[in-house]
Design an enzyme around this catalytic site. Structure first.
Site, PDB file in Angstrom:
ATOM      1  N   GLU A   1      55.489 -41.042  -3.118  1.00 11.21           N
ATOM      2  CA  GLU A   1      56.022 -40.899  -3.551  1.00 11.21           C
ATOM      3  C   GLU A   1      57.486 -40.729  -3.670  1.00 11.21           C
ATOM      4  OE1 GLU A   1      55.716 -36.872  -5.968  1.00 11.21           O
ATOM      5  OE2 GLU A   1      53.391 -36.498  -5.223  1.00 11.21           O
TER       6      GLU A   1
ATOM      7  N   GLU B   1      51.708 -31.589  -1.439  1.00  9.62           N
ATOM      8  CA  GLU B   1      53.341 -31.258  -1.673  1.00  9.62           C
ATOM      9  C   GLU B   1      52.394 -29.816  -1.736  1.00  9.62           C
ATOM     10  OE1 GLU B   1      56.596 -31.951  -4.262  1.00  9.62           O
ATOM     11  OE2 GLU B   1      56.011 -34.013  -3.553  1.00  9.62           O
TER      12      GLU B   1
HETATM   13  O1  AHR Z   1      55.901 -37.461  -9.107  1.00 11.75           O
HETATM   14  C1  AHR Z   1      56.229 -36.411 -10.189  1.00 11.75           C
HETATM   15  C2  AHR Z   1      56.635 -35.437  -8.537  1.00 11.75           C
HETATM   16  O2  AHR Z   1      56.374 -34.950  -8.058  1.00 11.75           O
HETATM   17  C3  AHR Z   1      54.648 -34.807  -8.378  1.00 11.75           C
HETATM   18  O3  AHR Z   1      53.519 -34.621  -9.118  1.00 11.75           O
HETATM   19  C4  AHR Z   1      54.825 -34.522  -7.267  1.00 11.75           C
HETATM   20  O4  AHR Z   1      54.275 -34.749  -6.075  1.00 11.75           O
HETATM   21  C5  AHR Z   1      56.668 -33.922  -7.099  1.00 11.75           C
HETATM   22  O5  AHR Z   1      57.214 -32.964  -6.737  1.00 11.75           O
END
Ligand code: AHR
Length: 528
Positions: free
Chosen positions: A332, A200
């Site tokens: 994710e 991110e």
């Molecule tokens: O999964 C939790 C968080 O969500 C991660 O660390 C991040 O990459 C995302 O924003």
């Protein structure tokens, strides 16, 4: 009253009960599976997991230390390893997440007593003993039979630090770092299947512009090299670039435009995509336990947006990469719900209900339908964090409804997508309209056909008849996951509230016939 009289009264009573119960008539769905046609491979890596150094994901969830009274192998919980082994987890992403861009790998190697304590400033500013580091992670994935997906730190780290980490993990030649790894107990180089370059980077990873990120990516891609001799040819490490976390396509456009002009010196094989199901948006407000049918429908409606999200990004990727060389990696995803009362909000602890199981199956089916481009995905997260497979509390462990979906989907790993046509129908909840049914079919390497059916309707069963063209089916059997309520959960005191059970499926005139229960996930095997 004589015995016969008692029976008469009971009969009248039961008739009264039956007539006062709401009459639920089953819906009907006709499926046509065309086994003569095949689609893309449903890559096993779509069933990957994410294990960030966050809350009790690693510490307590995986790592209890060798001196713990909780049964462990070299500090790693045996119960967790046994549960995860059954899922055939193809890859595990570690150490983050946002944590990745603050992680300095050197602090997590060598004698445990000499490792420095640091602050986990990404998640709650708690003290991190660094006792779970690179060698412990590699031991863990070895124990569960998985592959390493490491995210290198490009936020607060340097290209040199990343290059040296890769050398520590993968060099076979007797370099100082390879010797250090051997001294730490592992003379053989590790296999690193995947390397994420940052996380991110448009936000917690350094708030970079696409152009700035791309220039960083080129440097890390060039210098963080996998030296493992066994990975120089067909088993090469795949490099994954930071991709979008929002439906807009500017970031993807910049990455793919850049990729089109890559040369021998840099490359990426996958573009990451992050998107969570947050019904109602941010800050998250939806409870993981205390919700009603309207919330259930709203959550599923939100999750189905994944399909549109992928399509939007794929249009851009197809423009620059029509041969689909670059994979879309949804590393994710999952339900991000309100932290459980009484827990540290930075630890992202939530329960996991039948609703989450249905949400998981809907997303896995979406990924499978996009399998020509979406070749990897990592649910967030593996243990004790967000939409977890496993919850632990000291020596106790339970597996969640989402865990069972992953277990039921194991046969879909590396199976070939088979088209299945059906009219999904509509389930209306207030003004939320959802498909009533979803389905996925695939053929595994042994020739067996697998059919998954999700019934989203929380009240109505669905009578299914499935016609299979291009294959004579001789036997069918399967299991189904459902529970009394959409918010049914497994708890430490009642861990078997939501567990799969065998389901009756028969063959009539060559057609598969079965009834799927309301709010259920069903997987059937069809034997030739
Ligand atoms: O999964 C939790 C968080 O969500 C991660 O660390 C991040 O990459 C995302 O924003």
């Amino acid at each position: 009253m004589k015995f016969g009289g008692v029976r008469f009264v009971l009969l009248i009573l039961s008739l009264m009960l039956v007539s006062s119960a709401p009459l639920v008539t089953a819906e009907h769905a006709h499926l046509t599976i065309d086994a003569s046609k095949t689609g893309a491979k449903i890559d096993r890596n779509l069933f990957g997991q994410f294990a960030e150094n966050l809350g009790h994901g690693l510490y307590e969830g995986i790592w209890v230390g060798p001196d713990s009274s909780i049964p462990n192998t070299r500090g790693i919980r045996n119960d967790v390893v046994a549960a995860l082994s059954a899922l055939k987890v193809p890859n595990v992403r570690w150490p983050g997440g946002c944590f990745a861009d603050q992680y300095h790998w050197r602090k997590g190697i060598g004698m445990a007593a000499l490792r420095p304590a640091t602050l986990n400033s990404a998640w709650g500013n708690v003290v991190d003993t660094n006792s779970f580091g690179t060698d412990e992670f590699m031991d863990f994935i070895h124990q569960i039979g998985s592959e390493a997906y490491v995210s290198v730190n490009i936020g607060s780290g340097t290209p040199q630090e990343a290059a040296e980490w890769l050398e520590y993990m993968t060099a076979a030649a007797p370099t100082a770092l390879a010797k250090e790894r051997a001294a730490n107990g592992h003379p053989e180089p590790y296999k690193v299947g995947f390397m994420g370059i940052g996380n991110e980077s448009w936000s917690c990873g350094g708030d970079m512009t696409p152009d700035y990120y791309l220039s960083q990516l080129k440097i890390y891609s060039r210098f963080a090299i996998n030296d493992n001799p066994a990975q120089q040819d067909k088993d090469q490490m795949l490099k994954i670039a930071v991709g979008p976390g929002f439906p807009e396509t500017e970031w993807t456009e910049a990455m793919m435009k850049g990729w089109q002009h890559h040369d021998w010196s840099w490359n990426f094989d996958g573009l990451s995509l992050h998107w969570y199901t947050t019904p109602g948006g941010w800050p998250v407000a939806m409870s993981s336990t205390d919700f009603n049918i309207d919330d259930y429908a709203k959550t599923l409606k939100t999750t189905l947006f994944m399909d549109e999200f992928l399509r939007k990004q794929e249009v851009v990727m197809d423009k620059y990469d029509p041969q689909k060389k670059v994979a879309l990696v949804v590393d994710e995803w999952g339900a991000w719900l309100k932290p459980l009362p009484g827990t540290n909000p930075a630890f992202l602890v939530q329960q996991n209900s039948l609703r989450d199981a249905i949400l998981a199956s809907l997303n896995l089916n979406i990924f499978a339908r996009h399998a020509d481009r979406v070749r990897m995905a990592n649910i967030a997260q593996m243990i004790n964090v967000l939409q977890a497979m496993i919850l632990t509390d000291k020596e106790k462990m339970l597996v969640t409804p989402t865990y069972y979906v992953y277990r039921m989907y194991v046969p879909f790993q590396d199976a070939t997508f088979i088209p299945v046509a059906f009219d999904a129908g509509t389930y209306m909840q207030g003004n939320v309209s959802l498909p009533r049914v979803d389905a996925l079919a695939a053929r595994d390497a042994s020739g067996k056909l697998w059919l998954e059916i999700t019934n989203l309707d929380p009240e109505k069963p669905i009578d299914i008849d499935a016609e299979v063209n291009g294959m004579v089916v001789k036997a069918a059997k399967g299991e189904t996951l459902t529970a009394p309520a959409v918010n049914s959960i497994n708890t430490f005191s009642a861990p078997d509230q939501v567990v799969p059970k065998p389901i009756a499926a028969s063959l009539k005139d060559g057609k598969l016939v079965l009834t799927v229960q309301p709010k259920s996930v069903t997987v059937i095997s069809l034997e030739p």
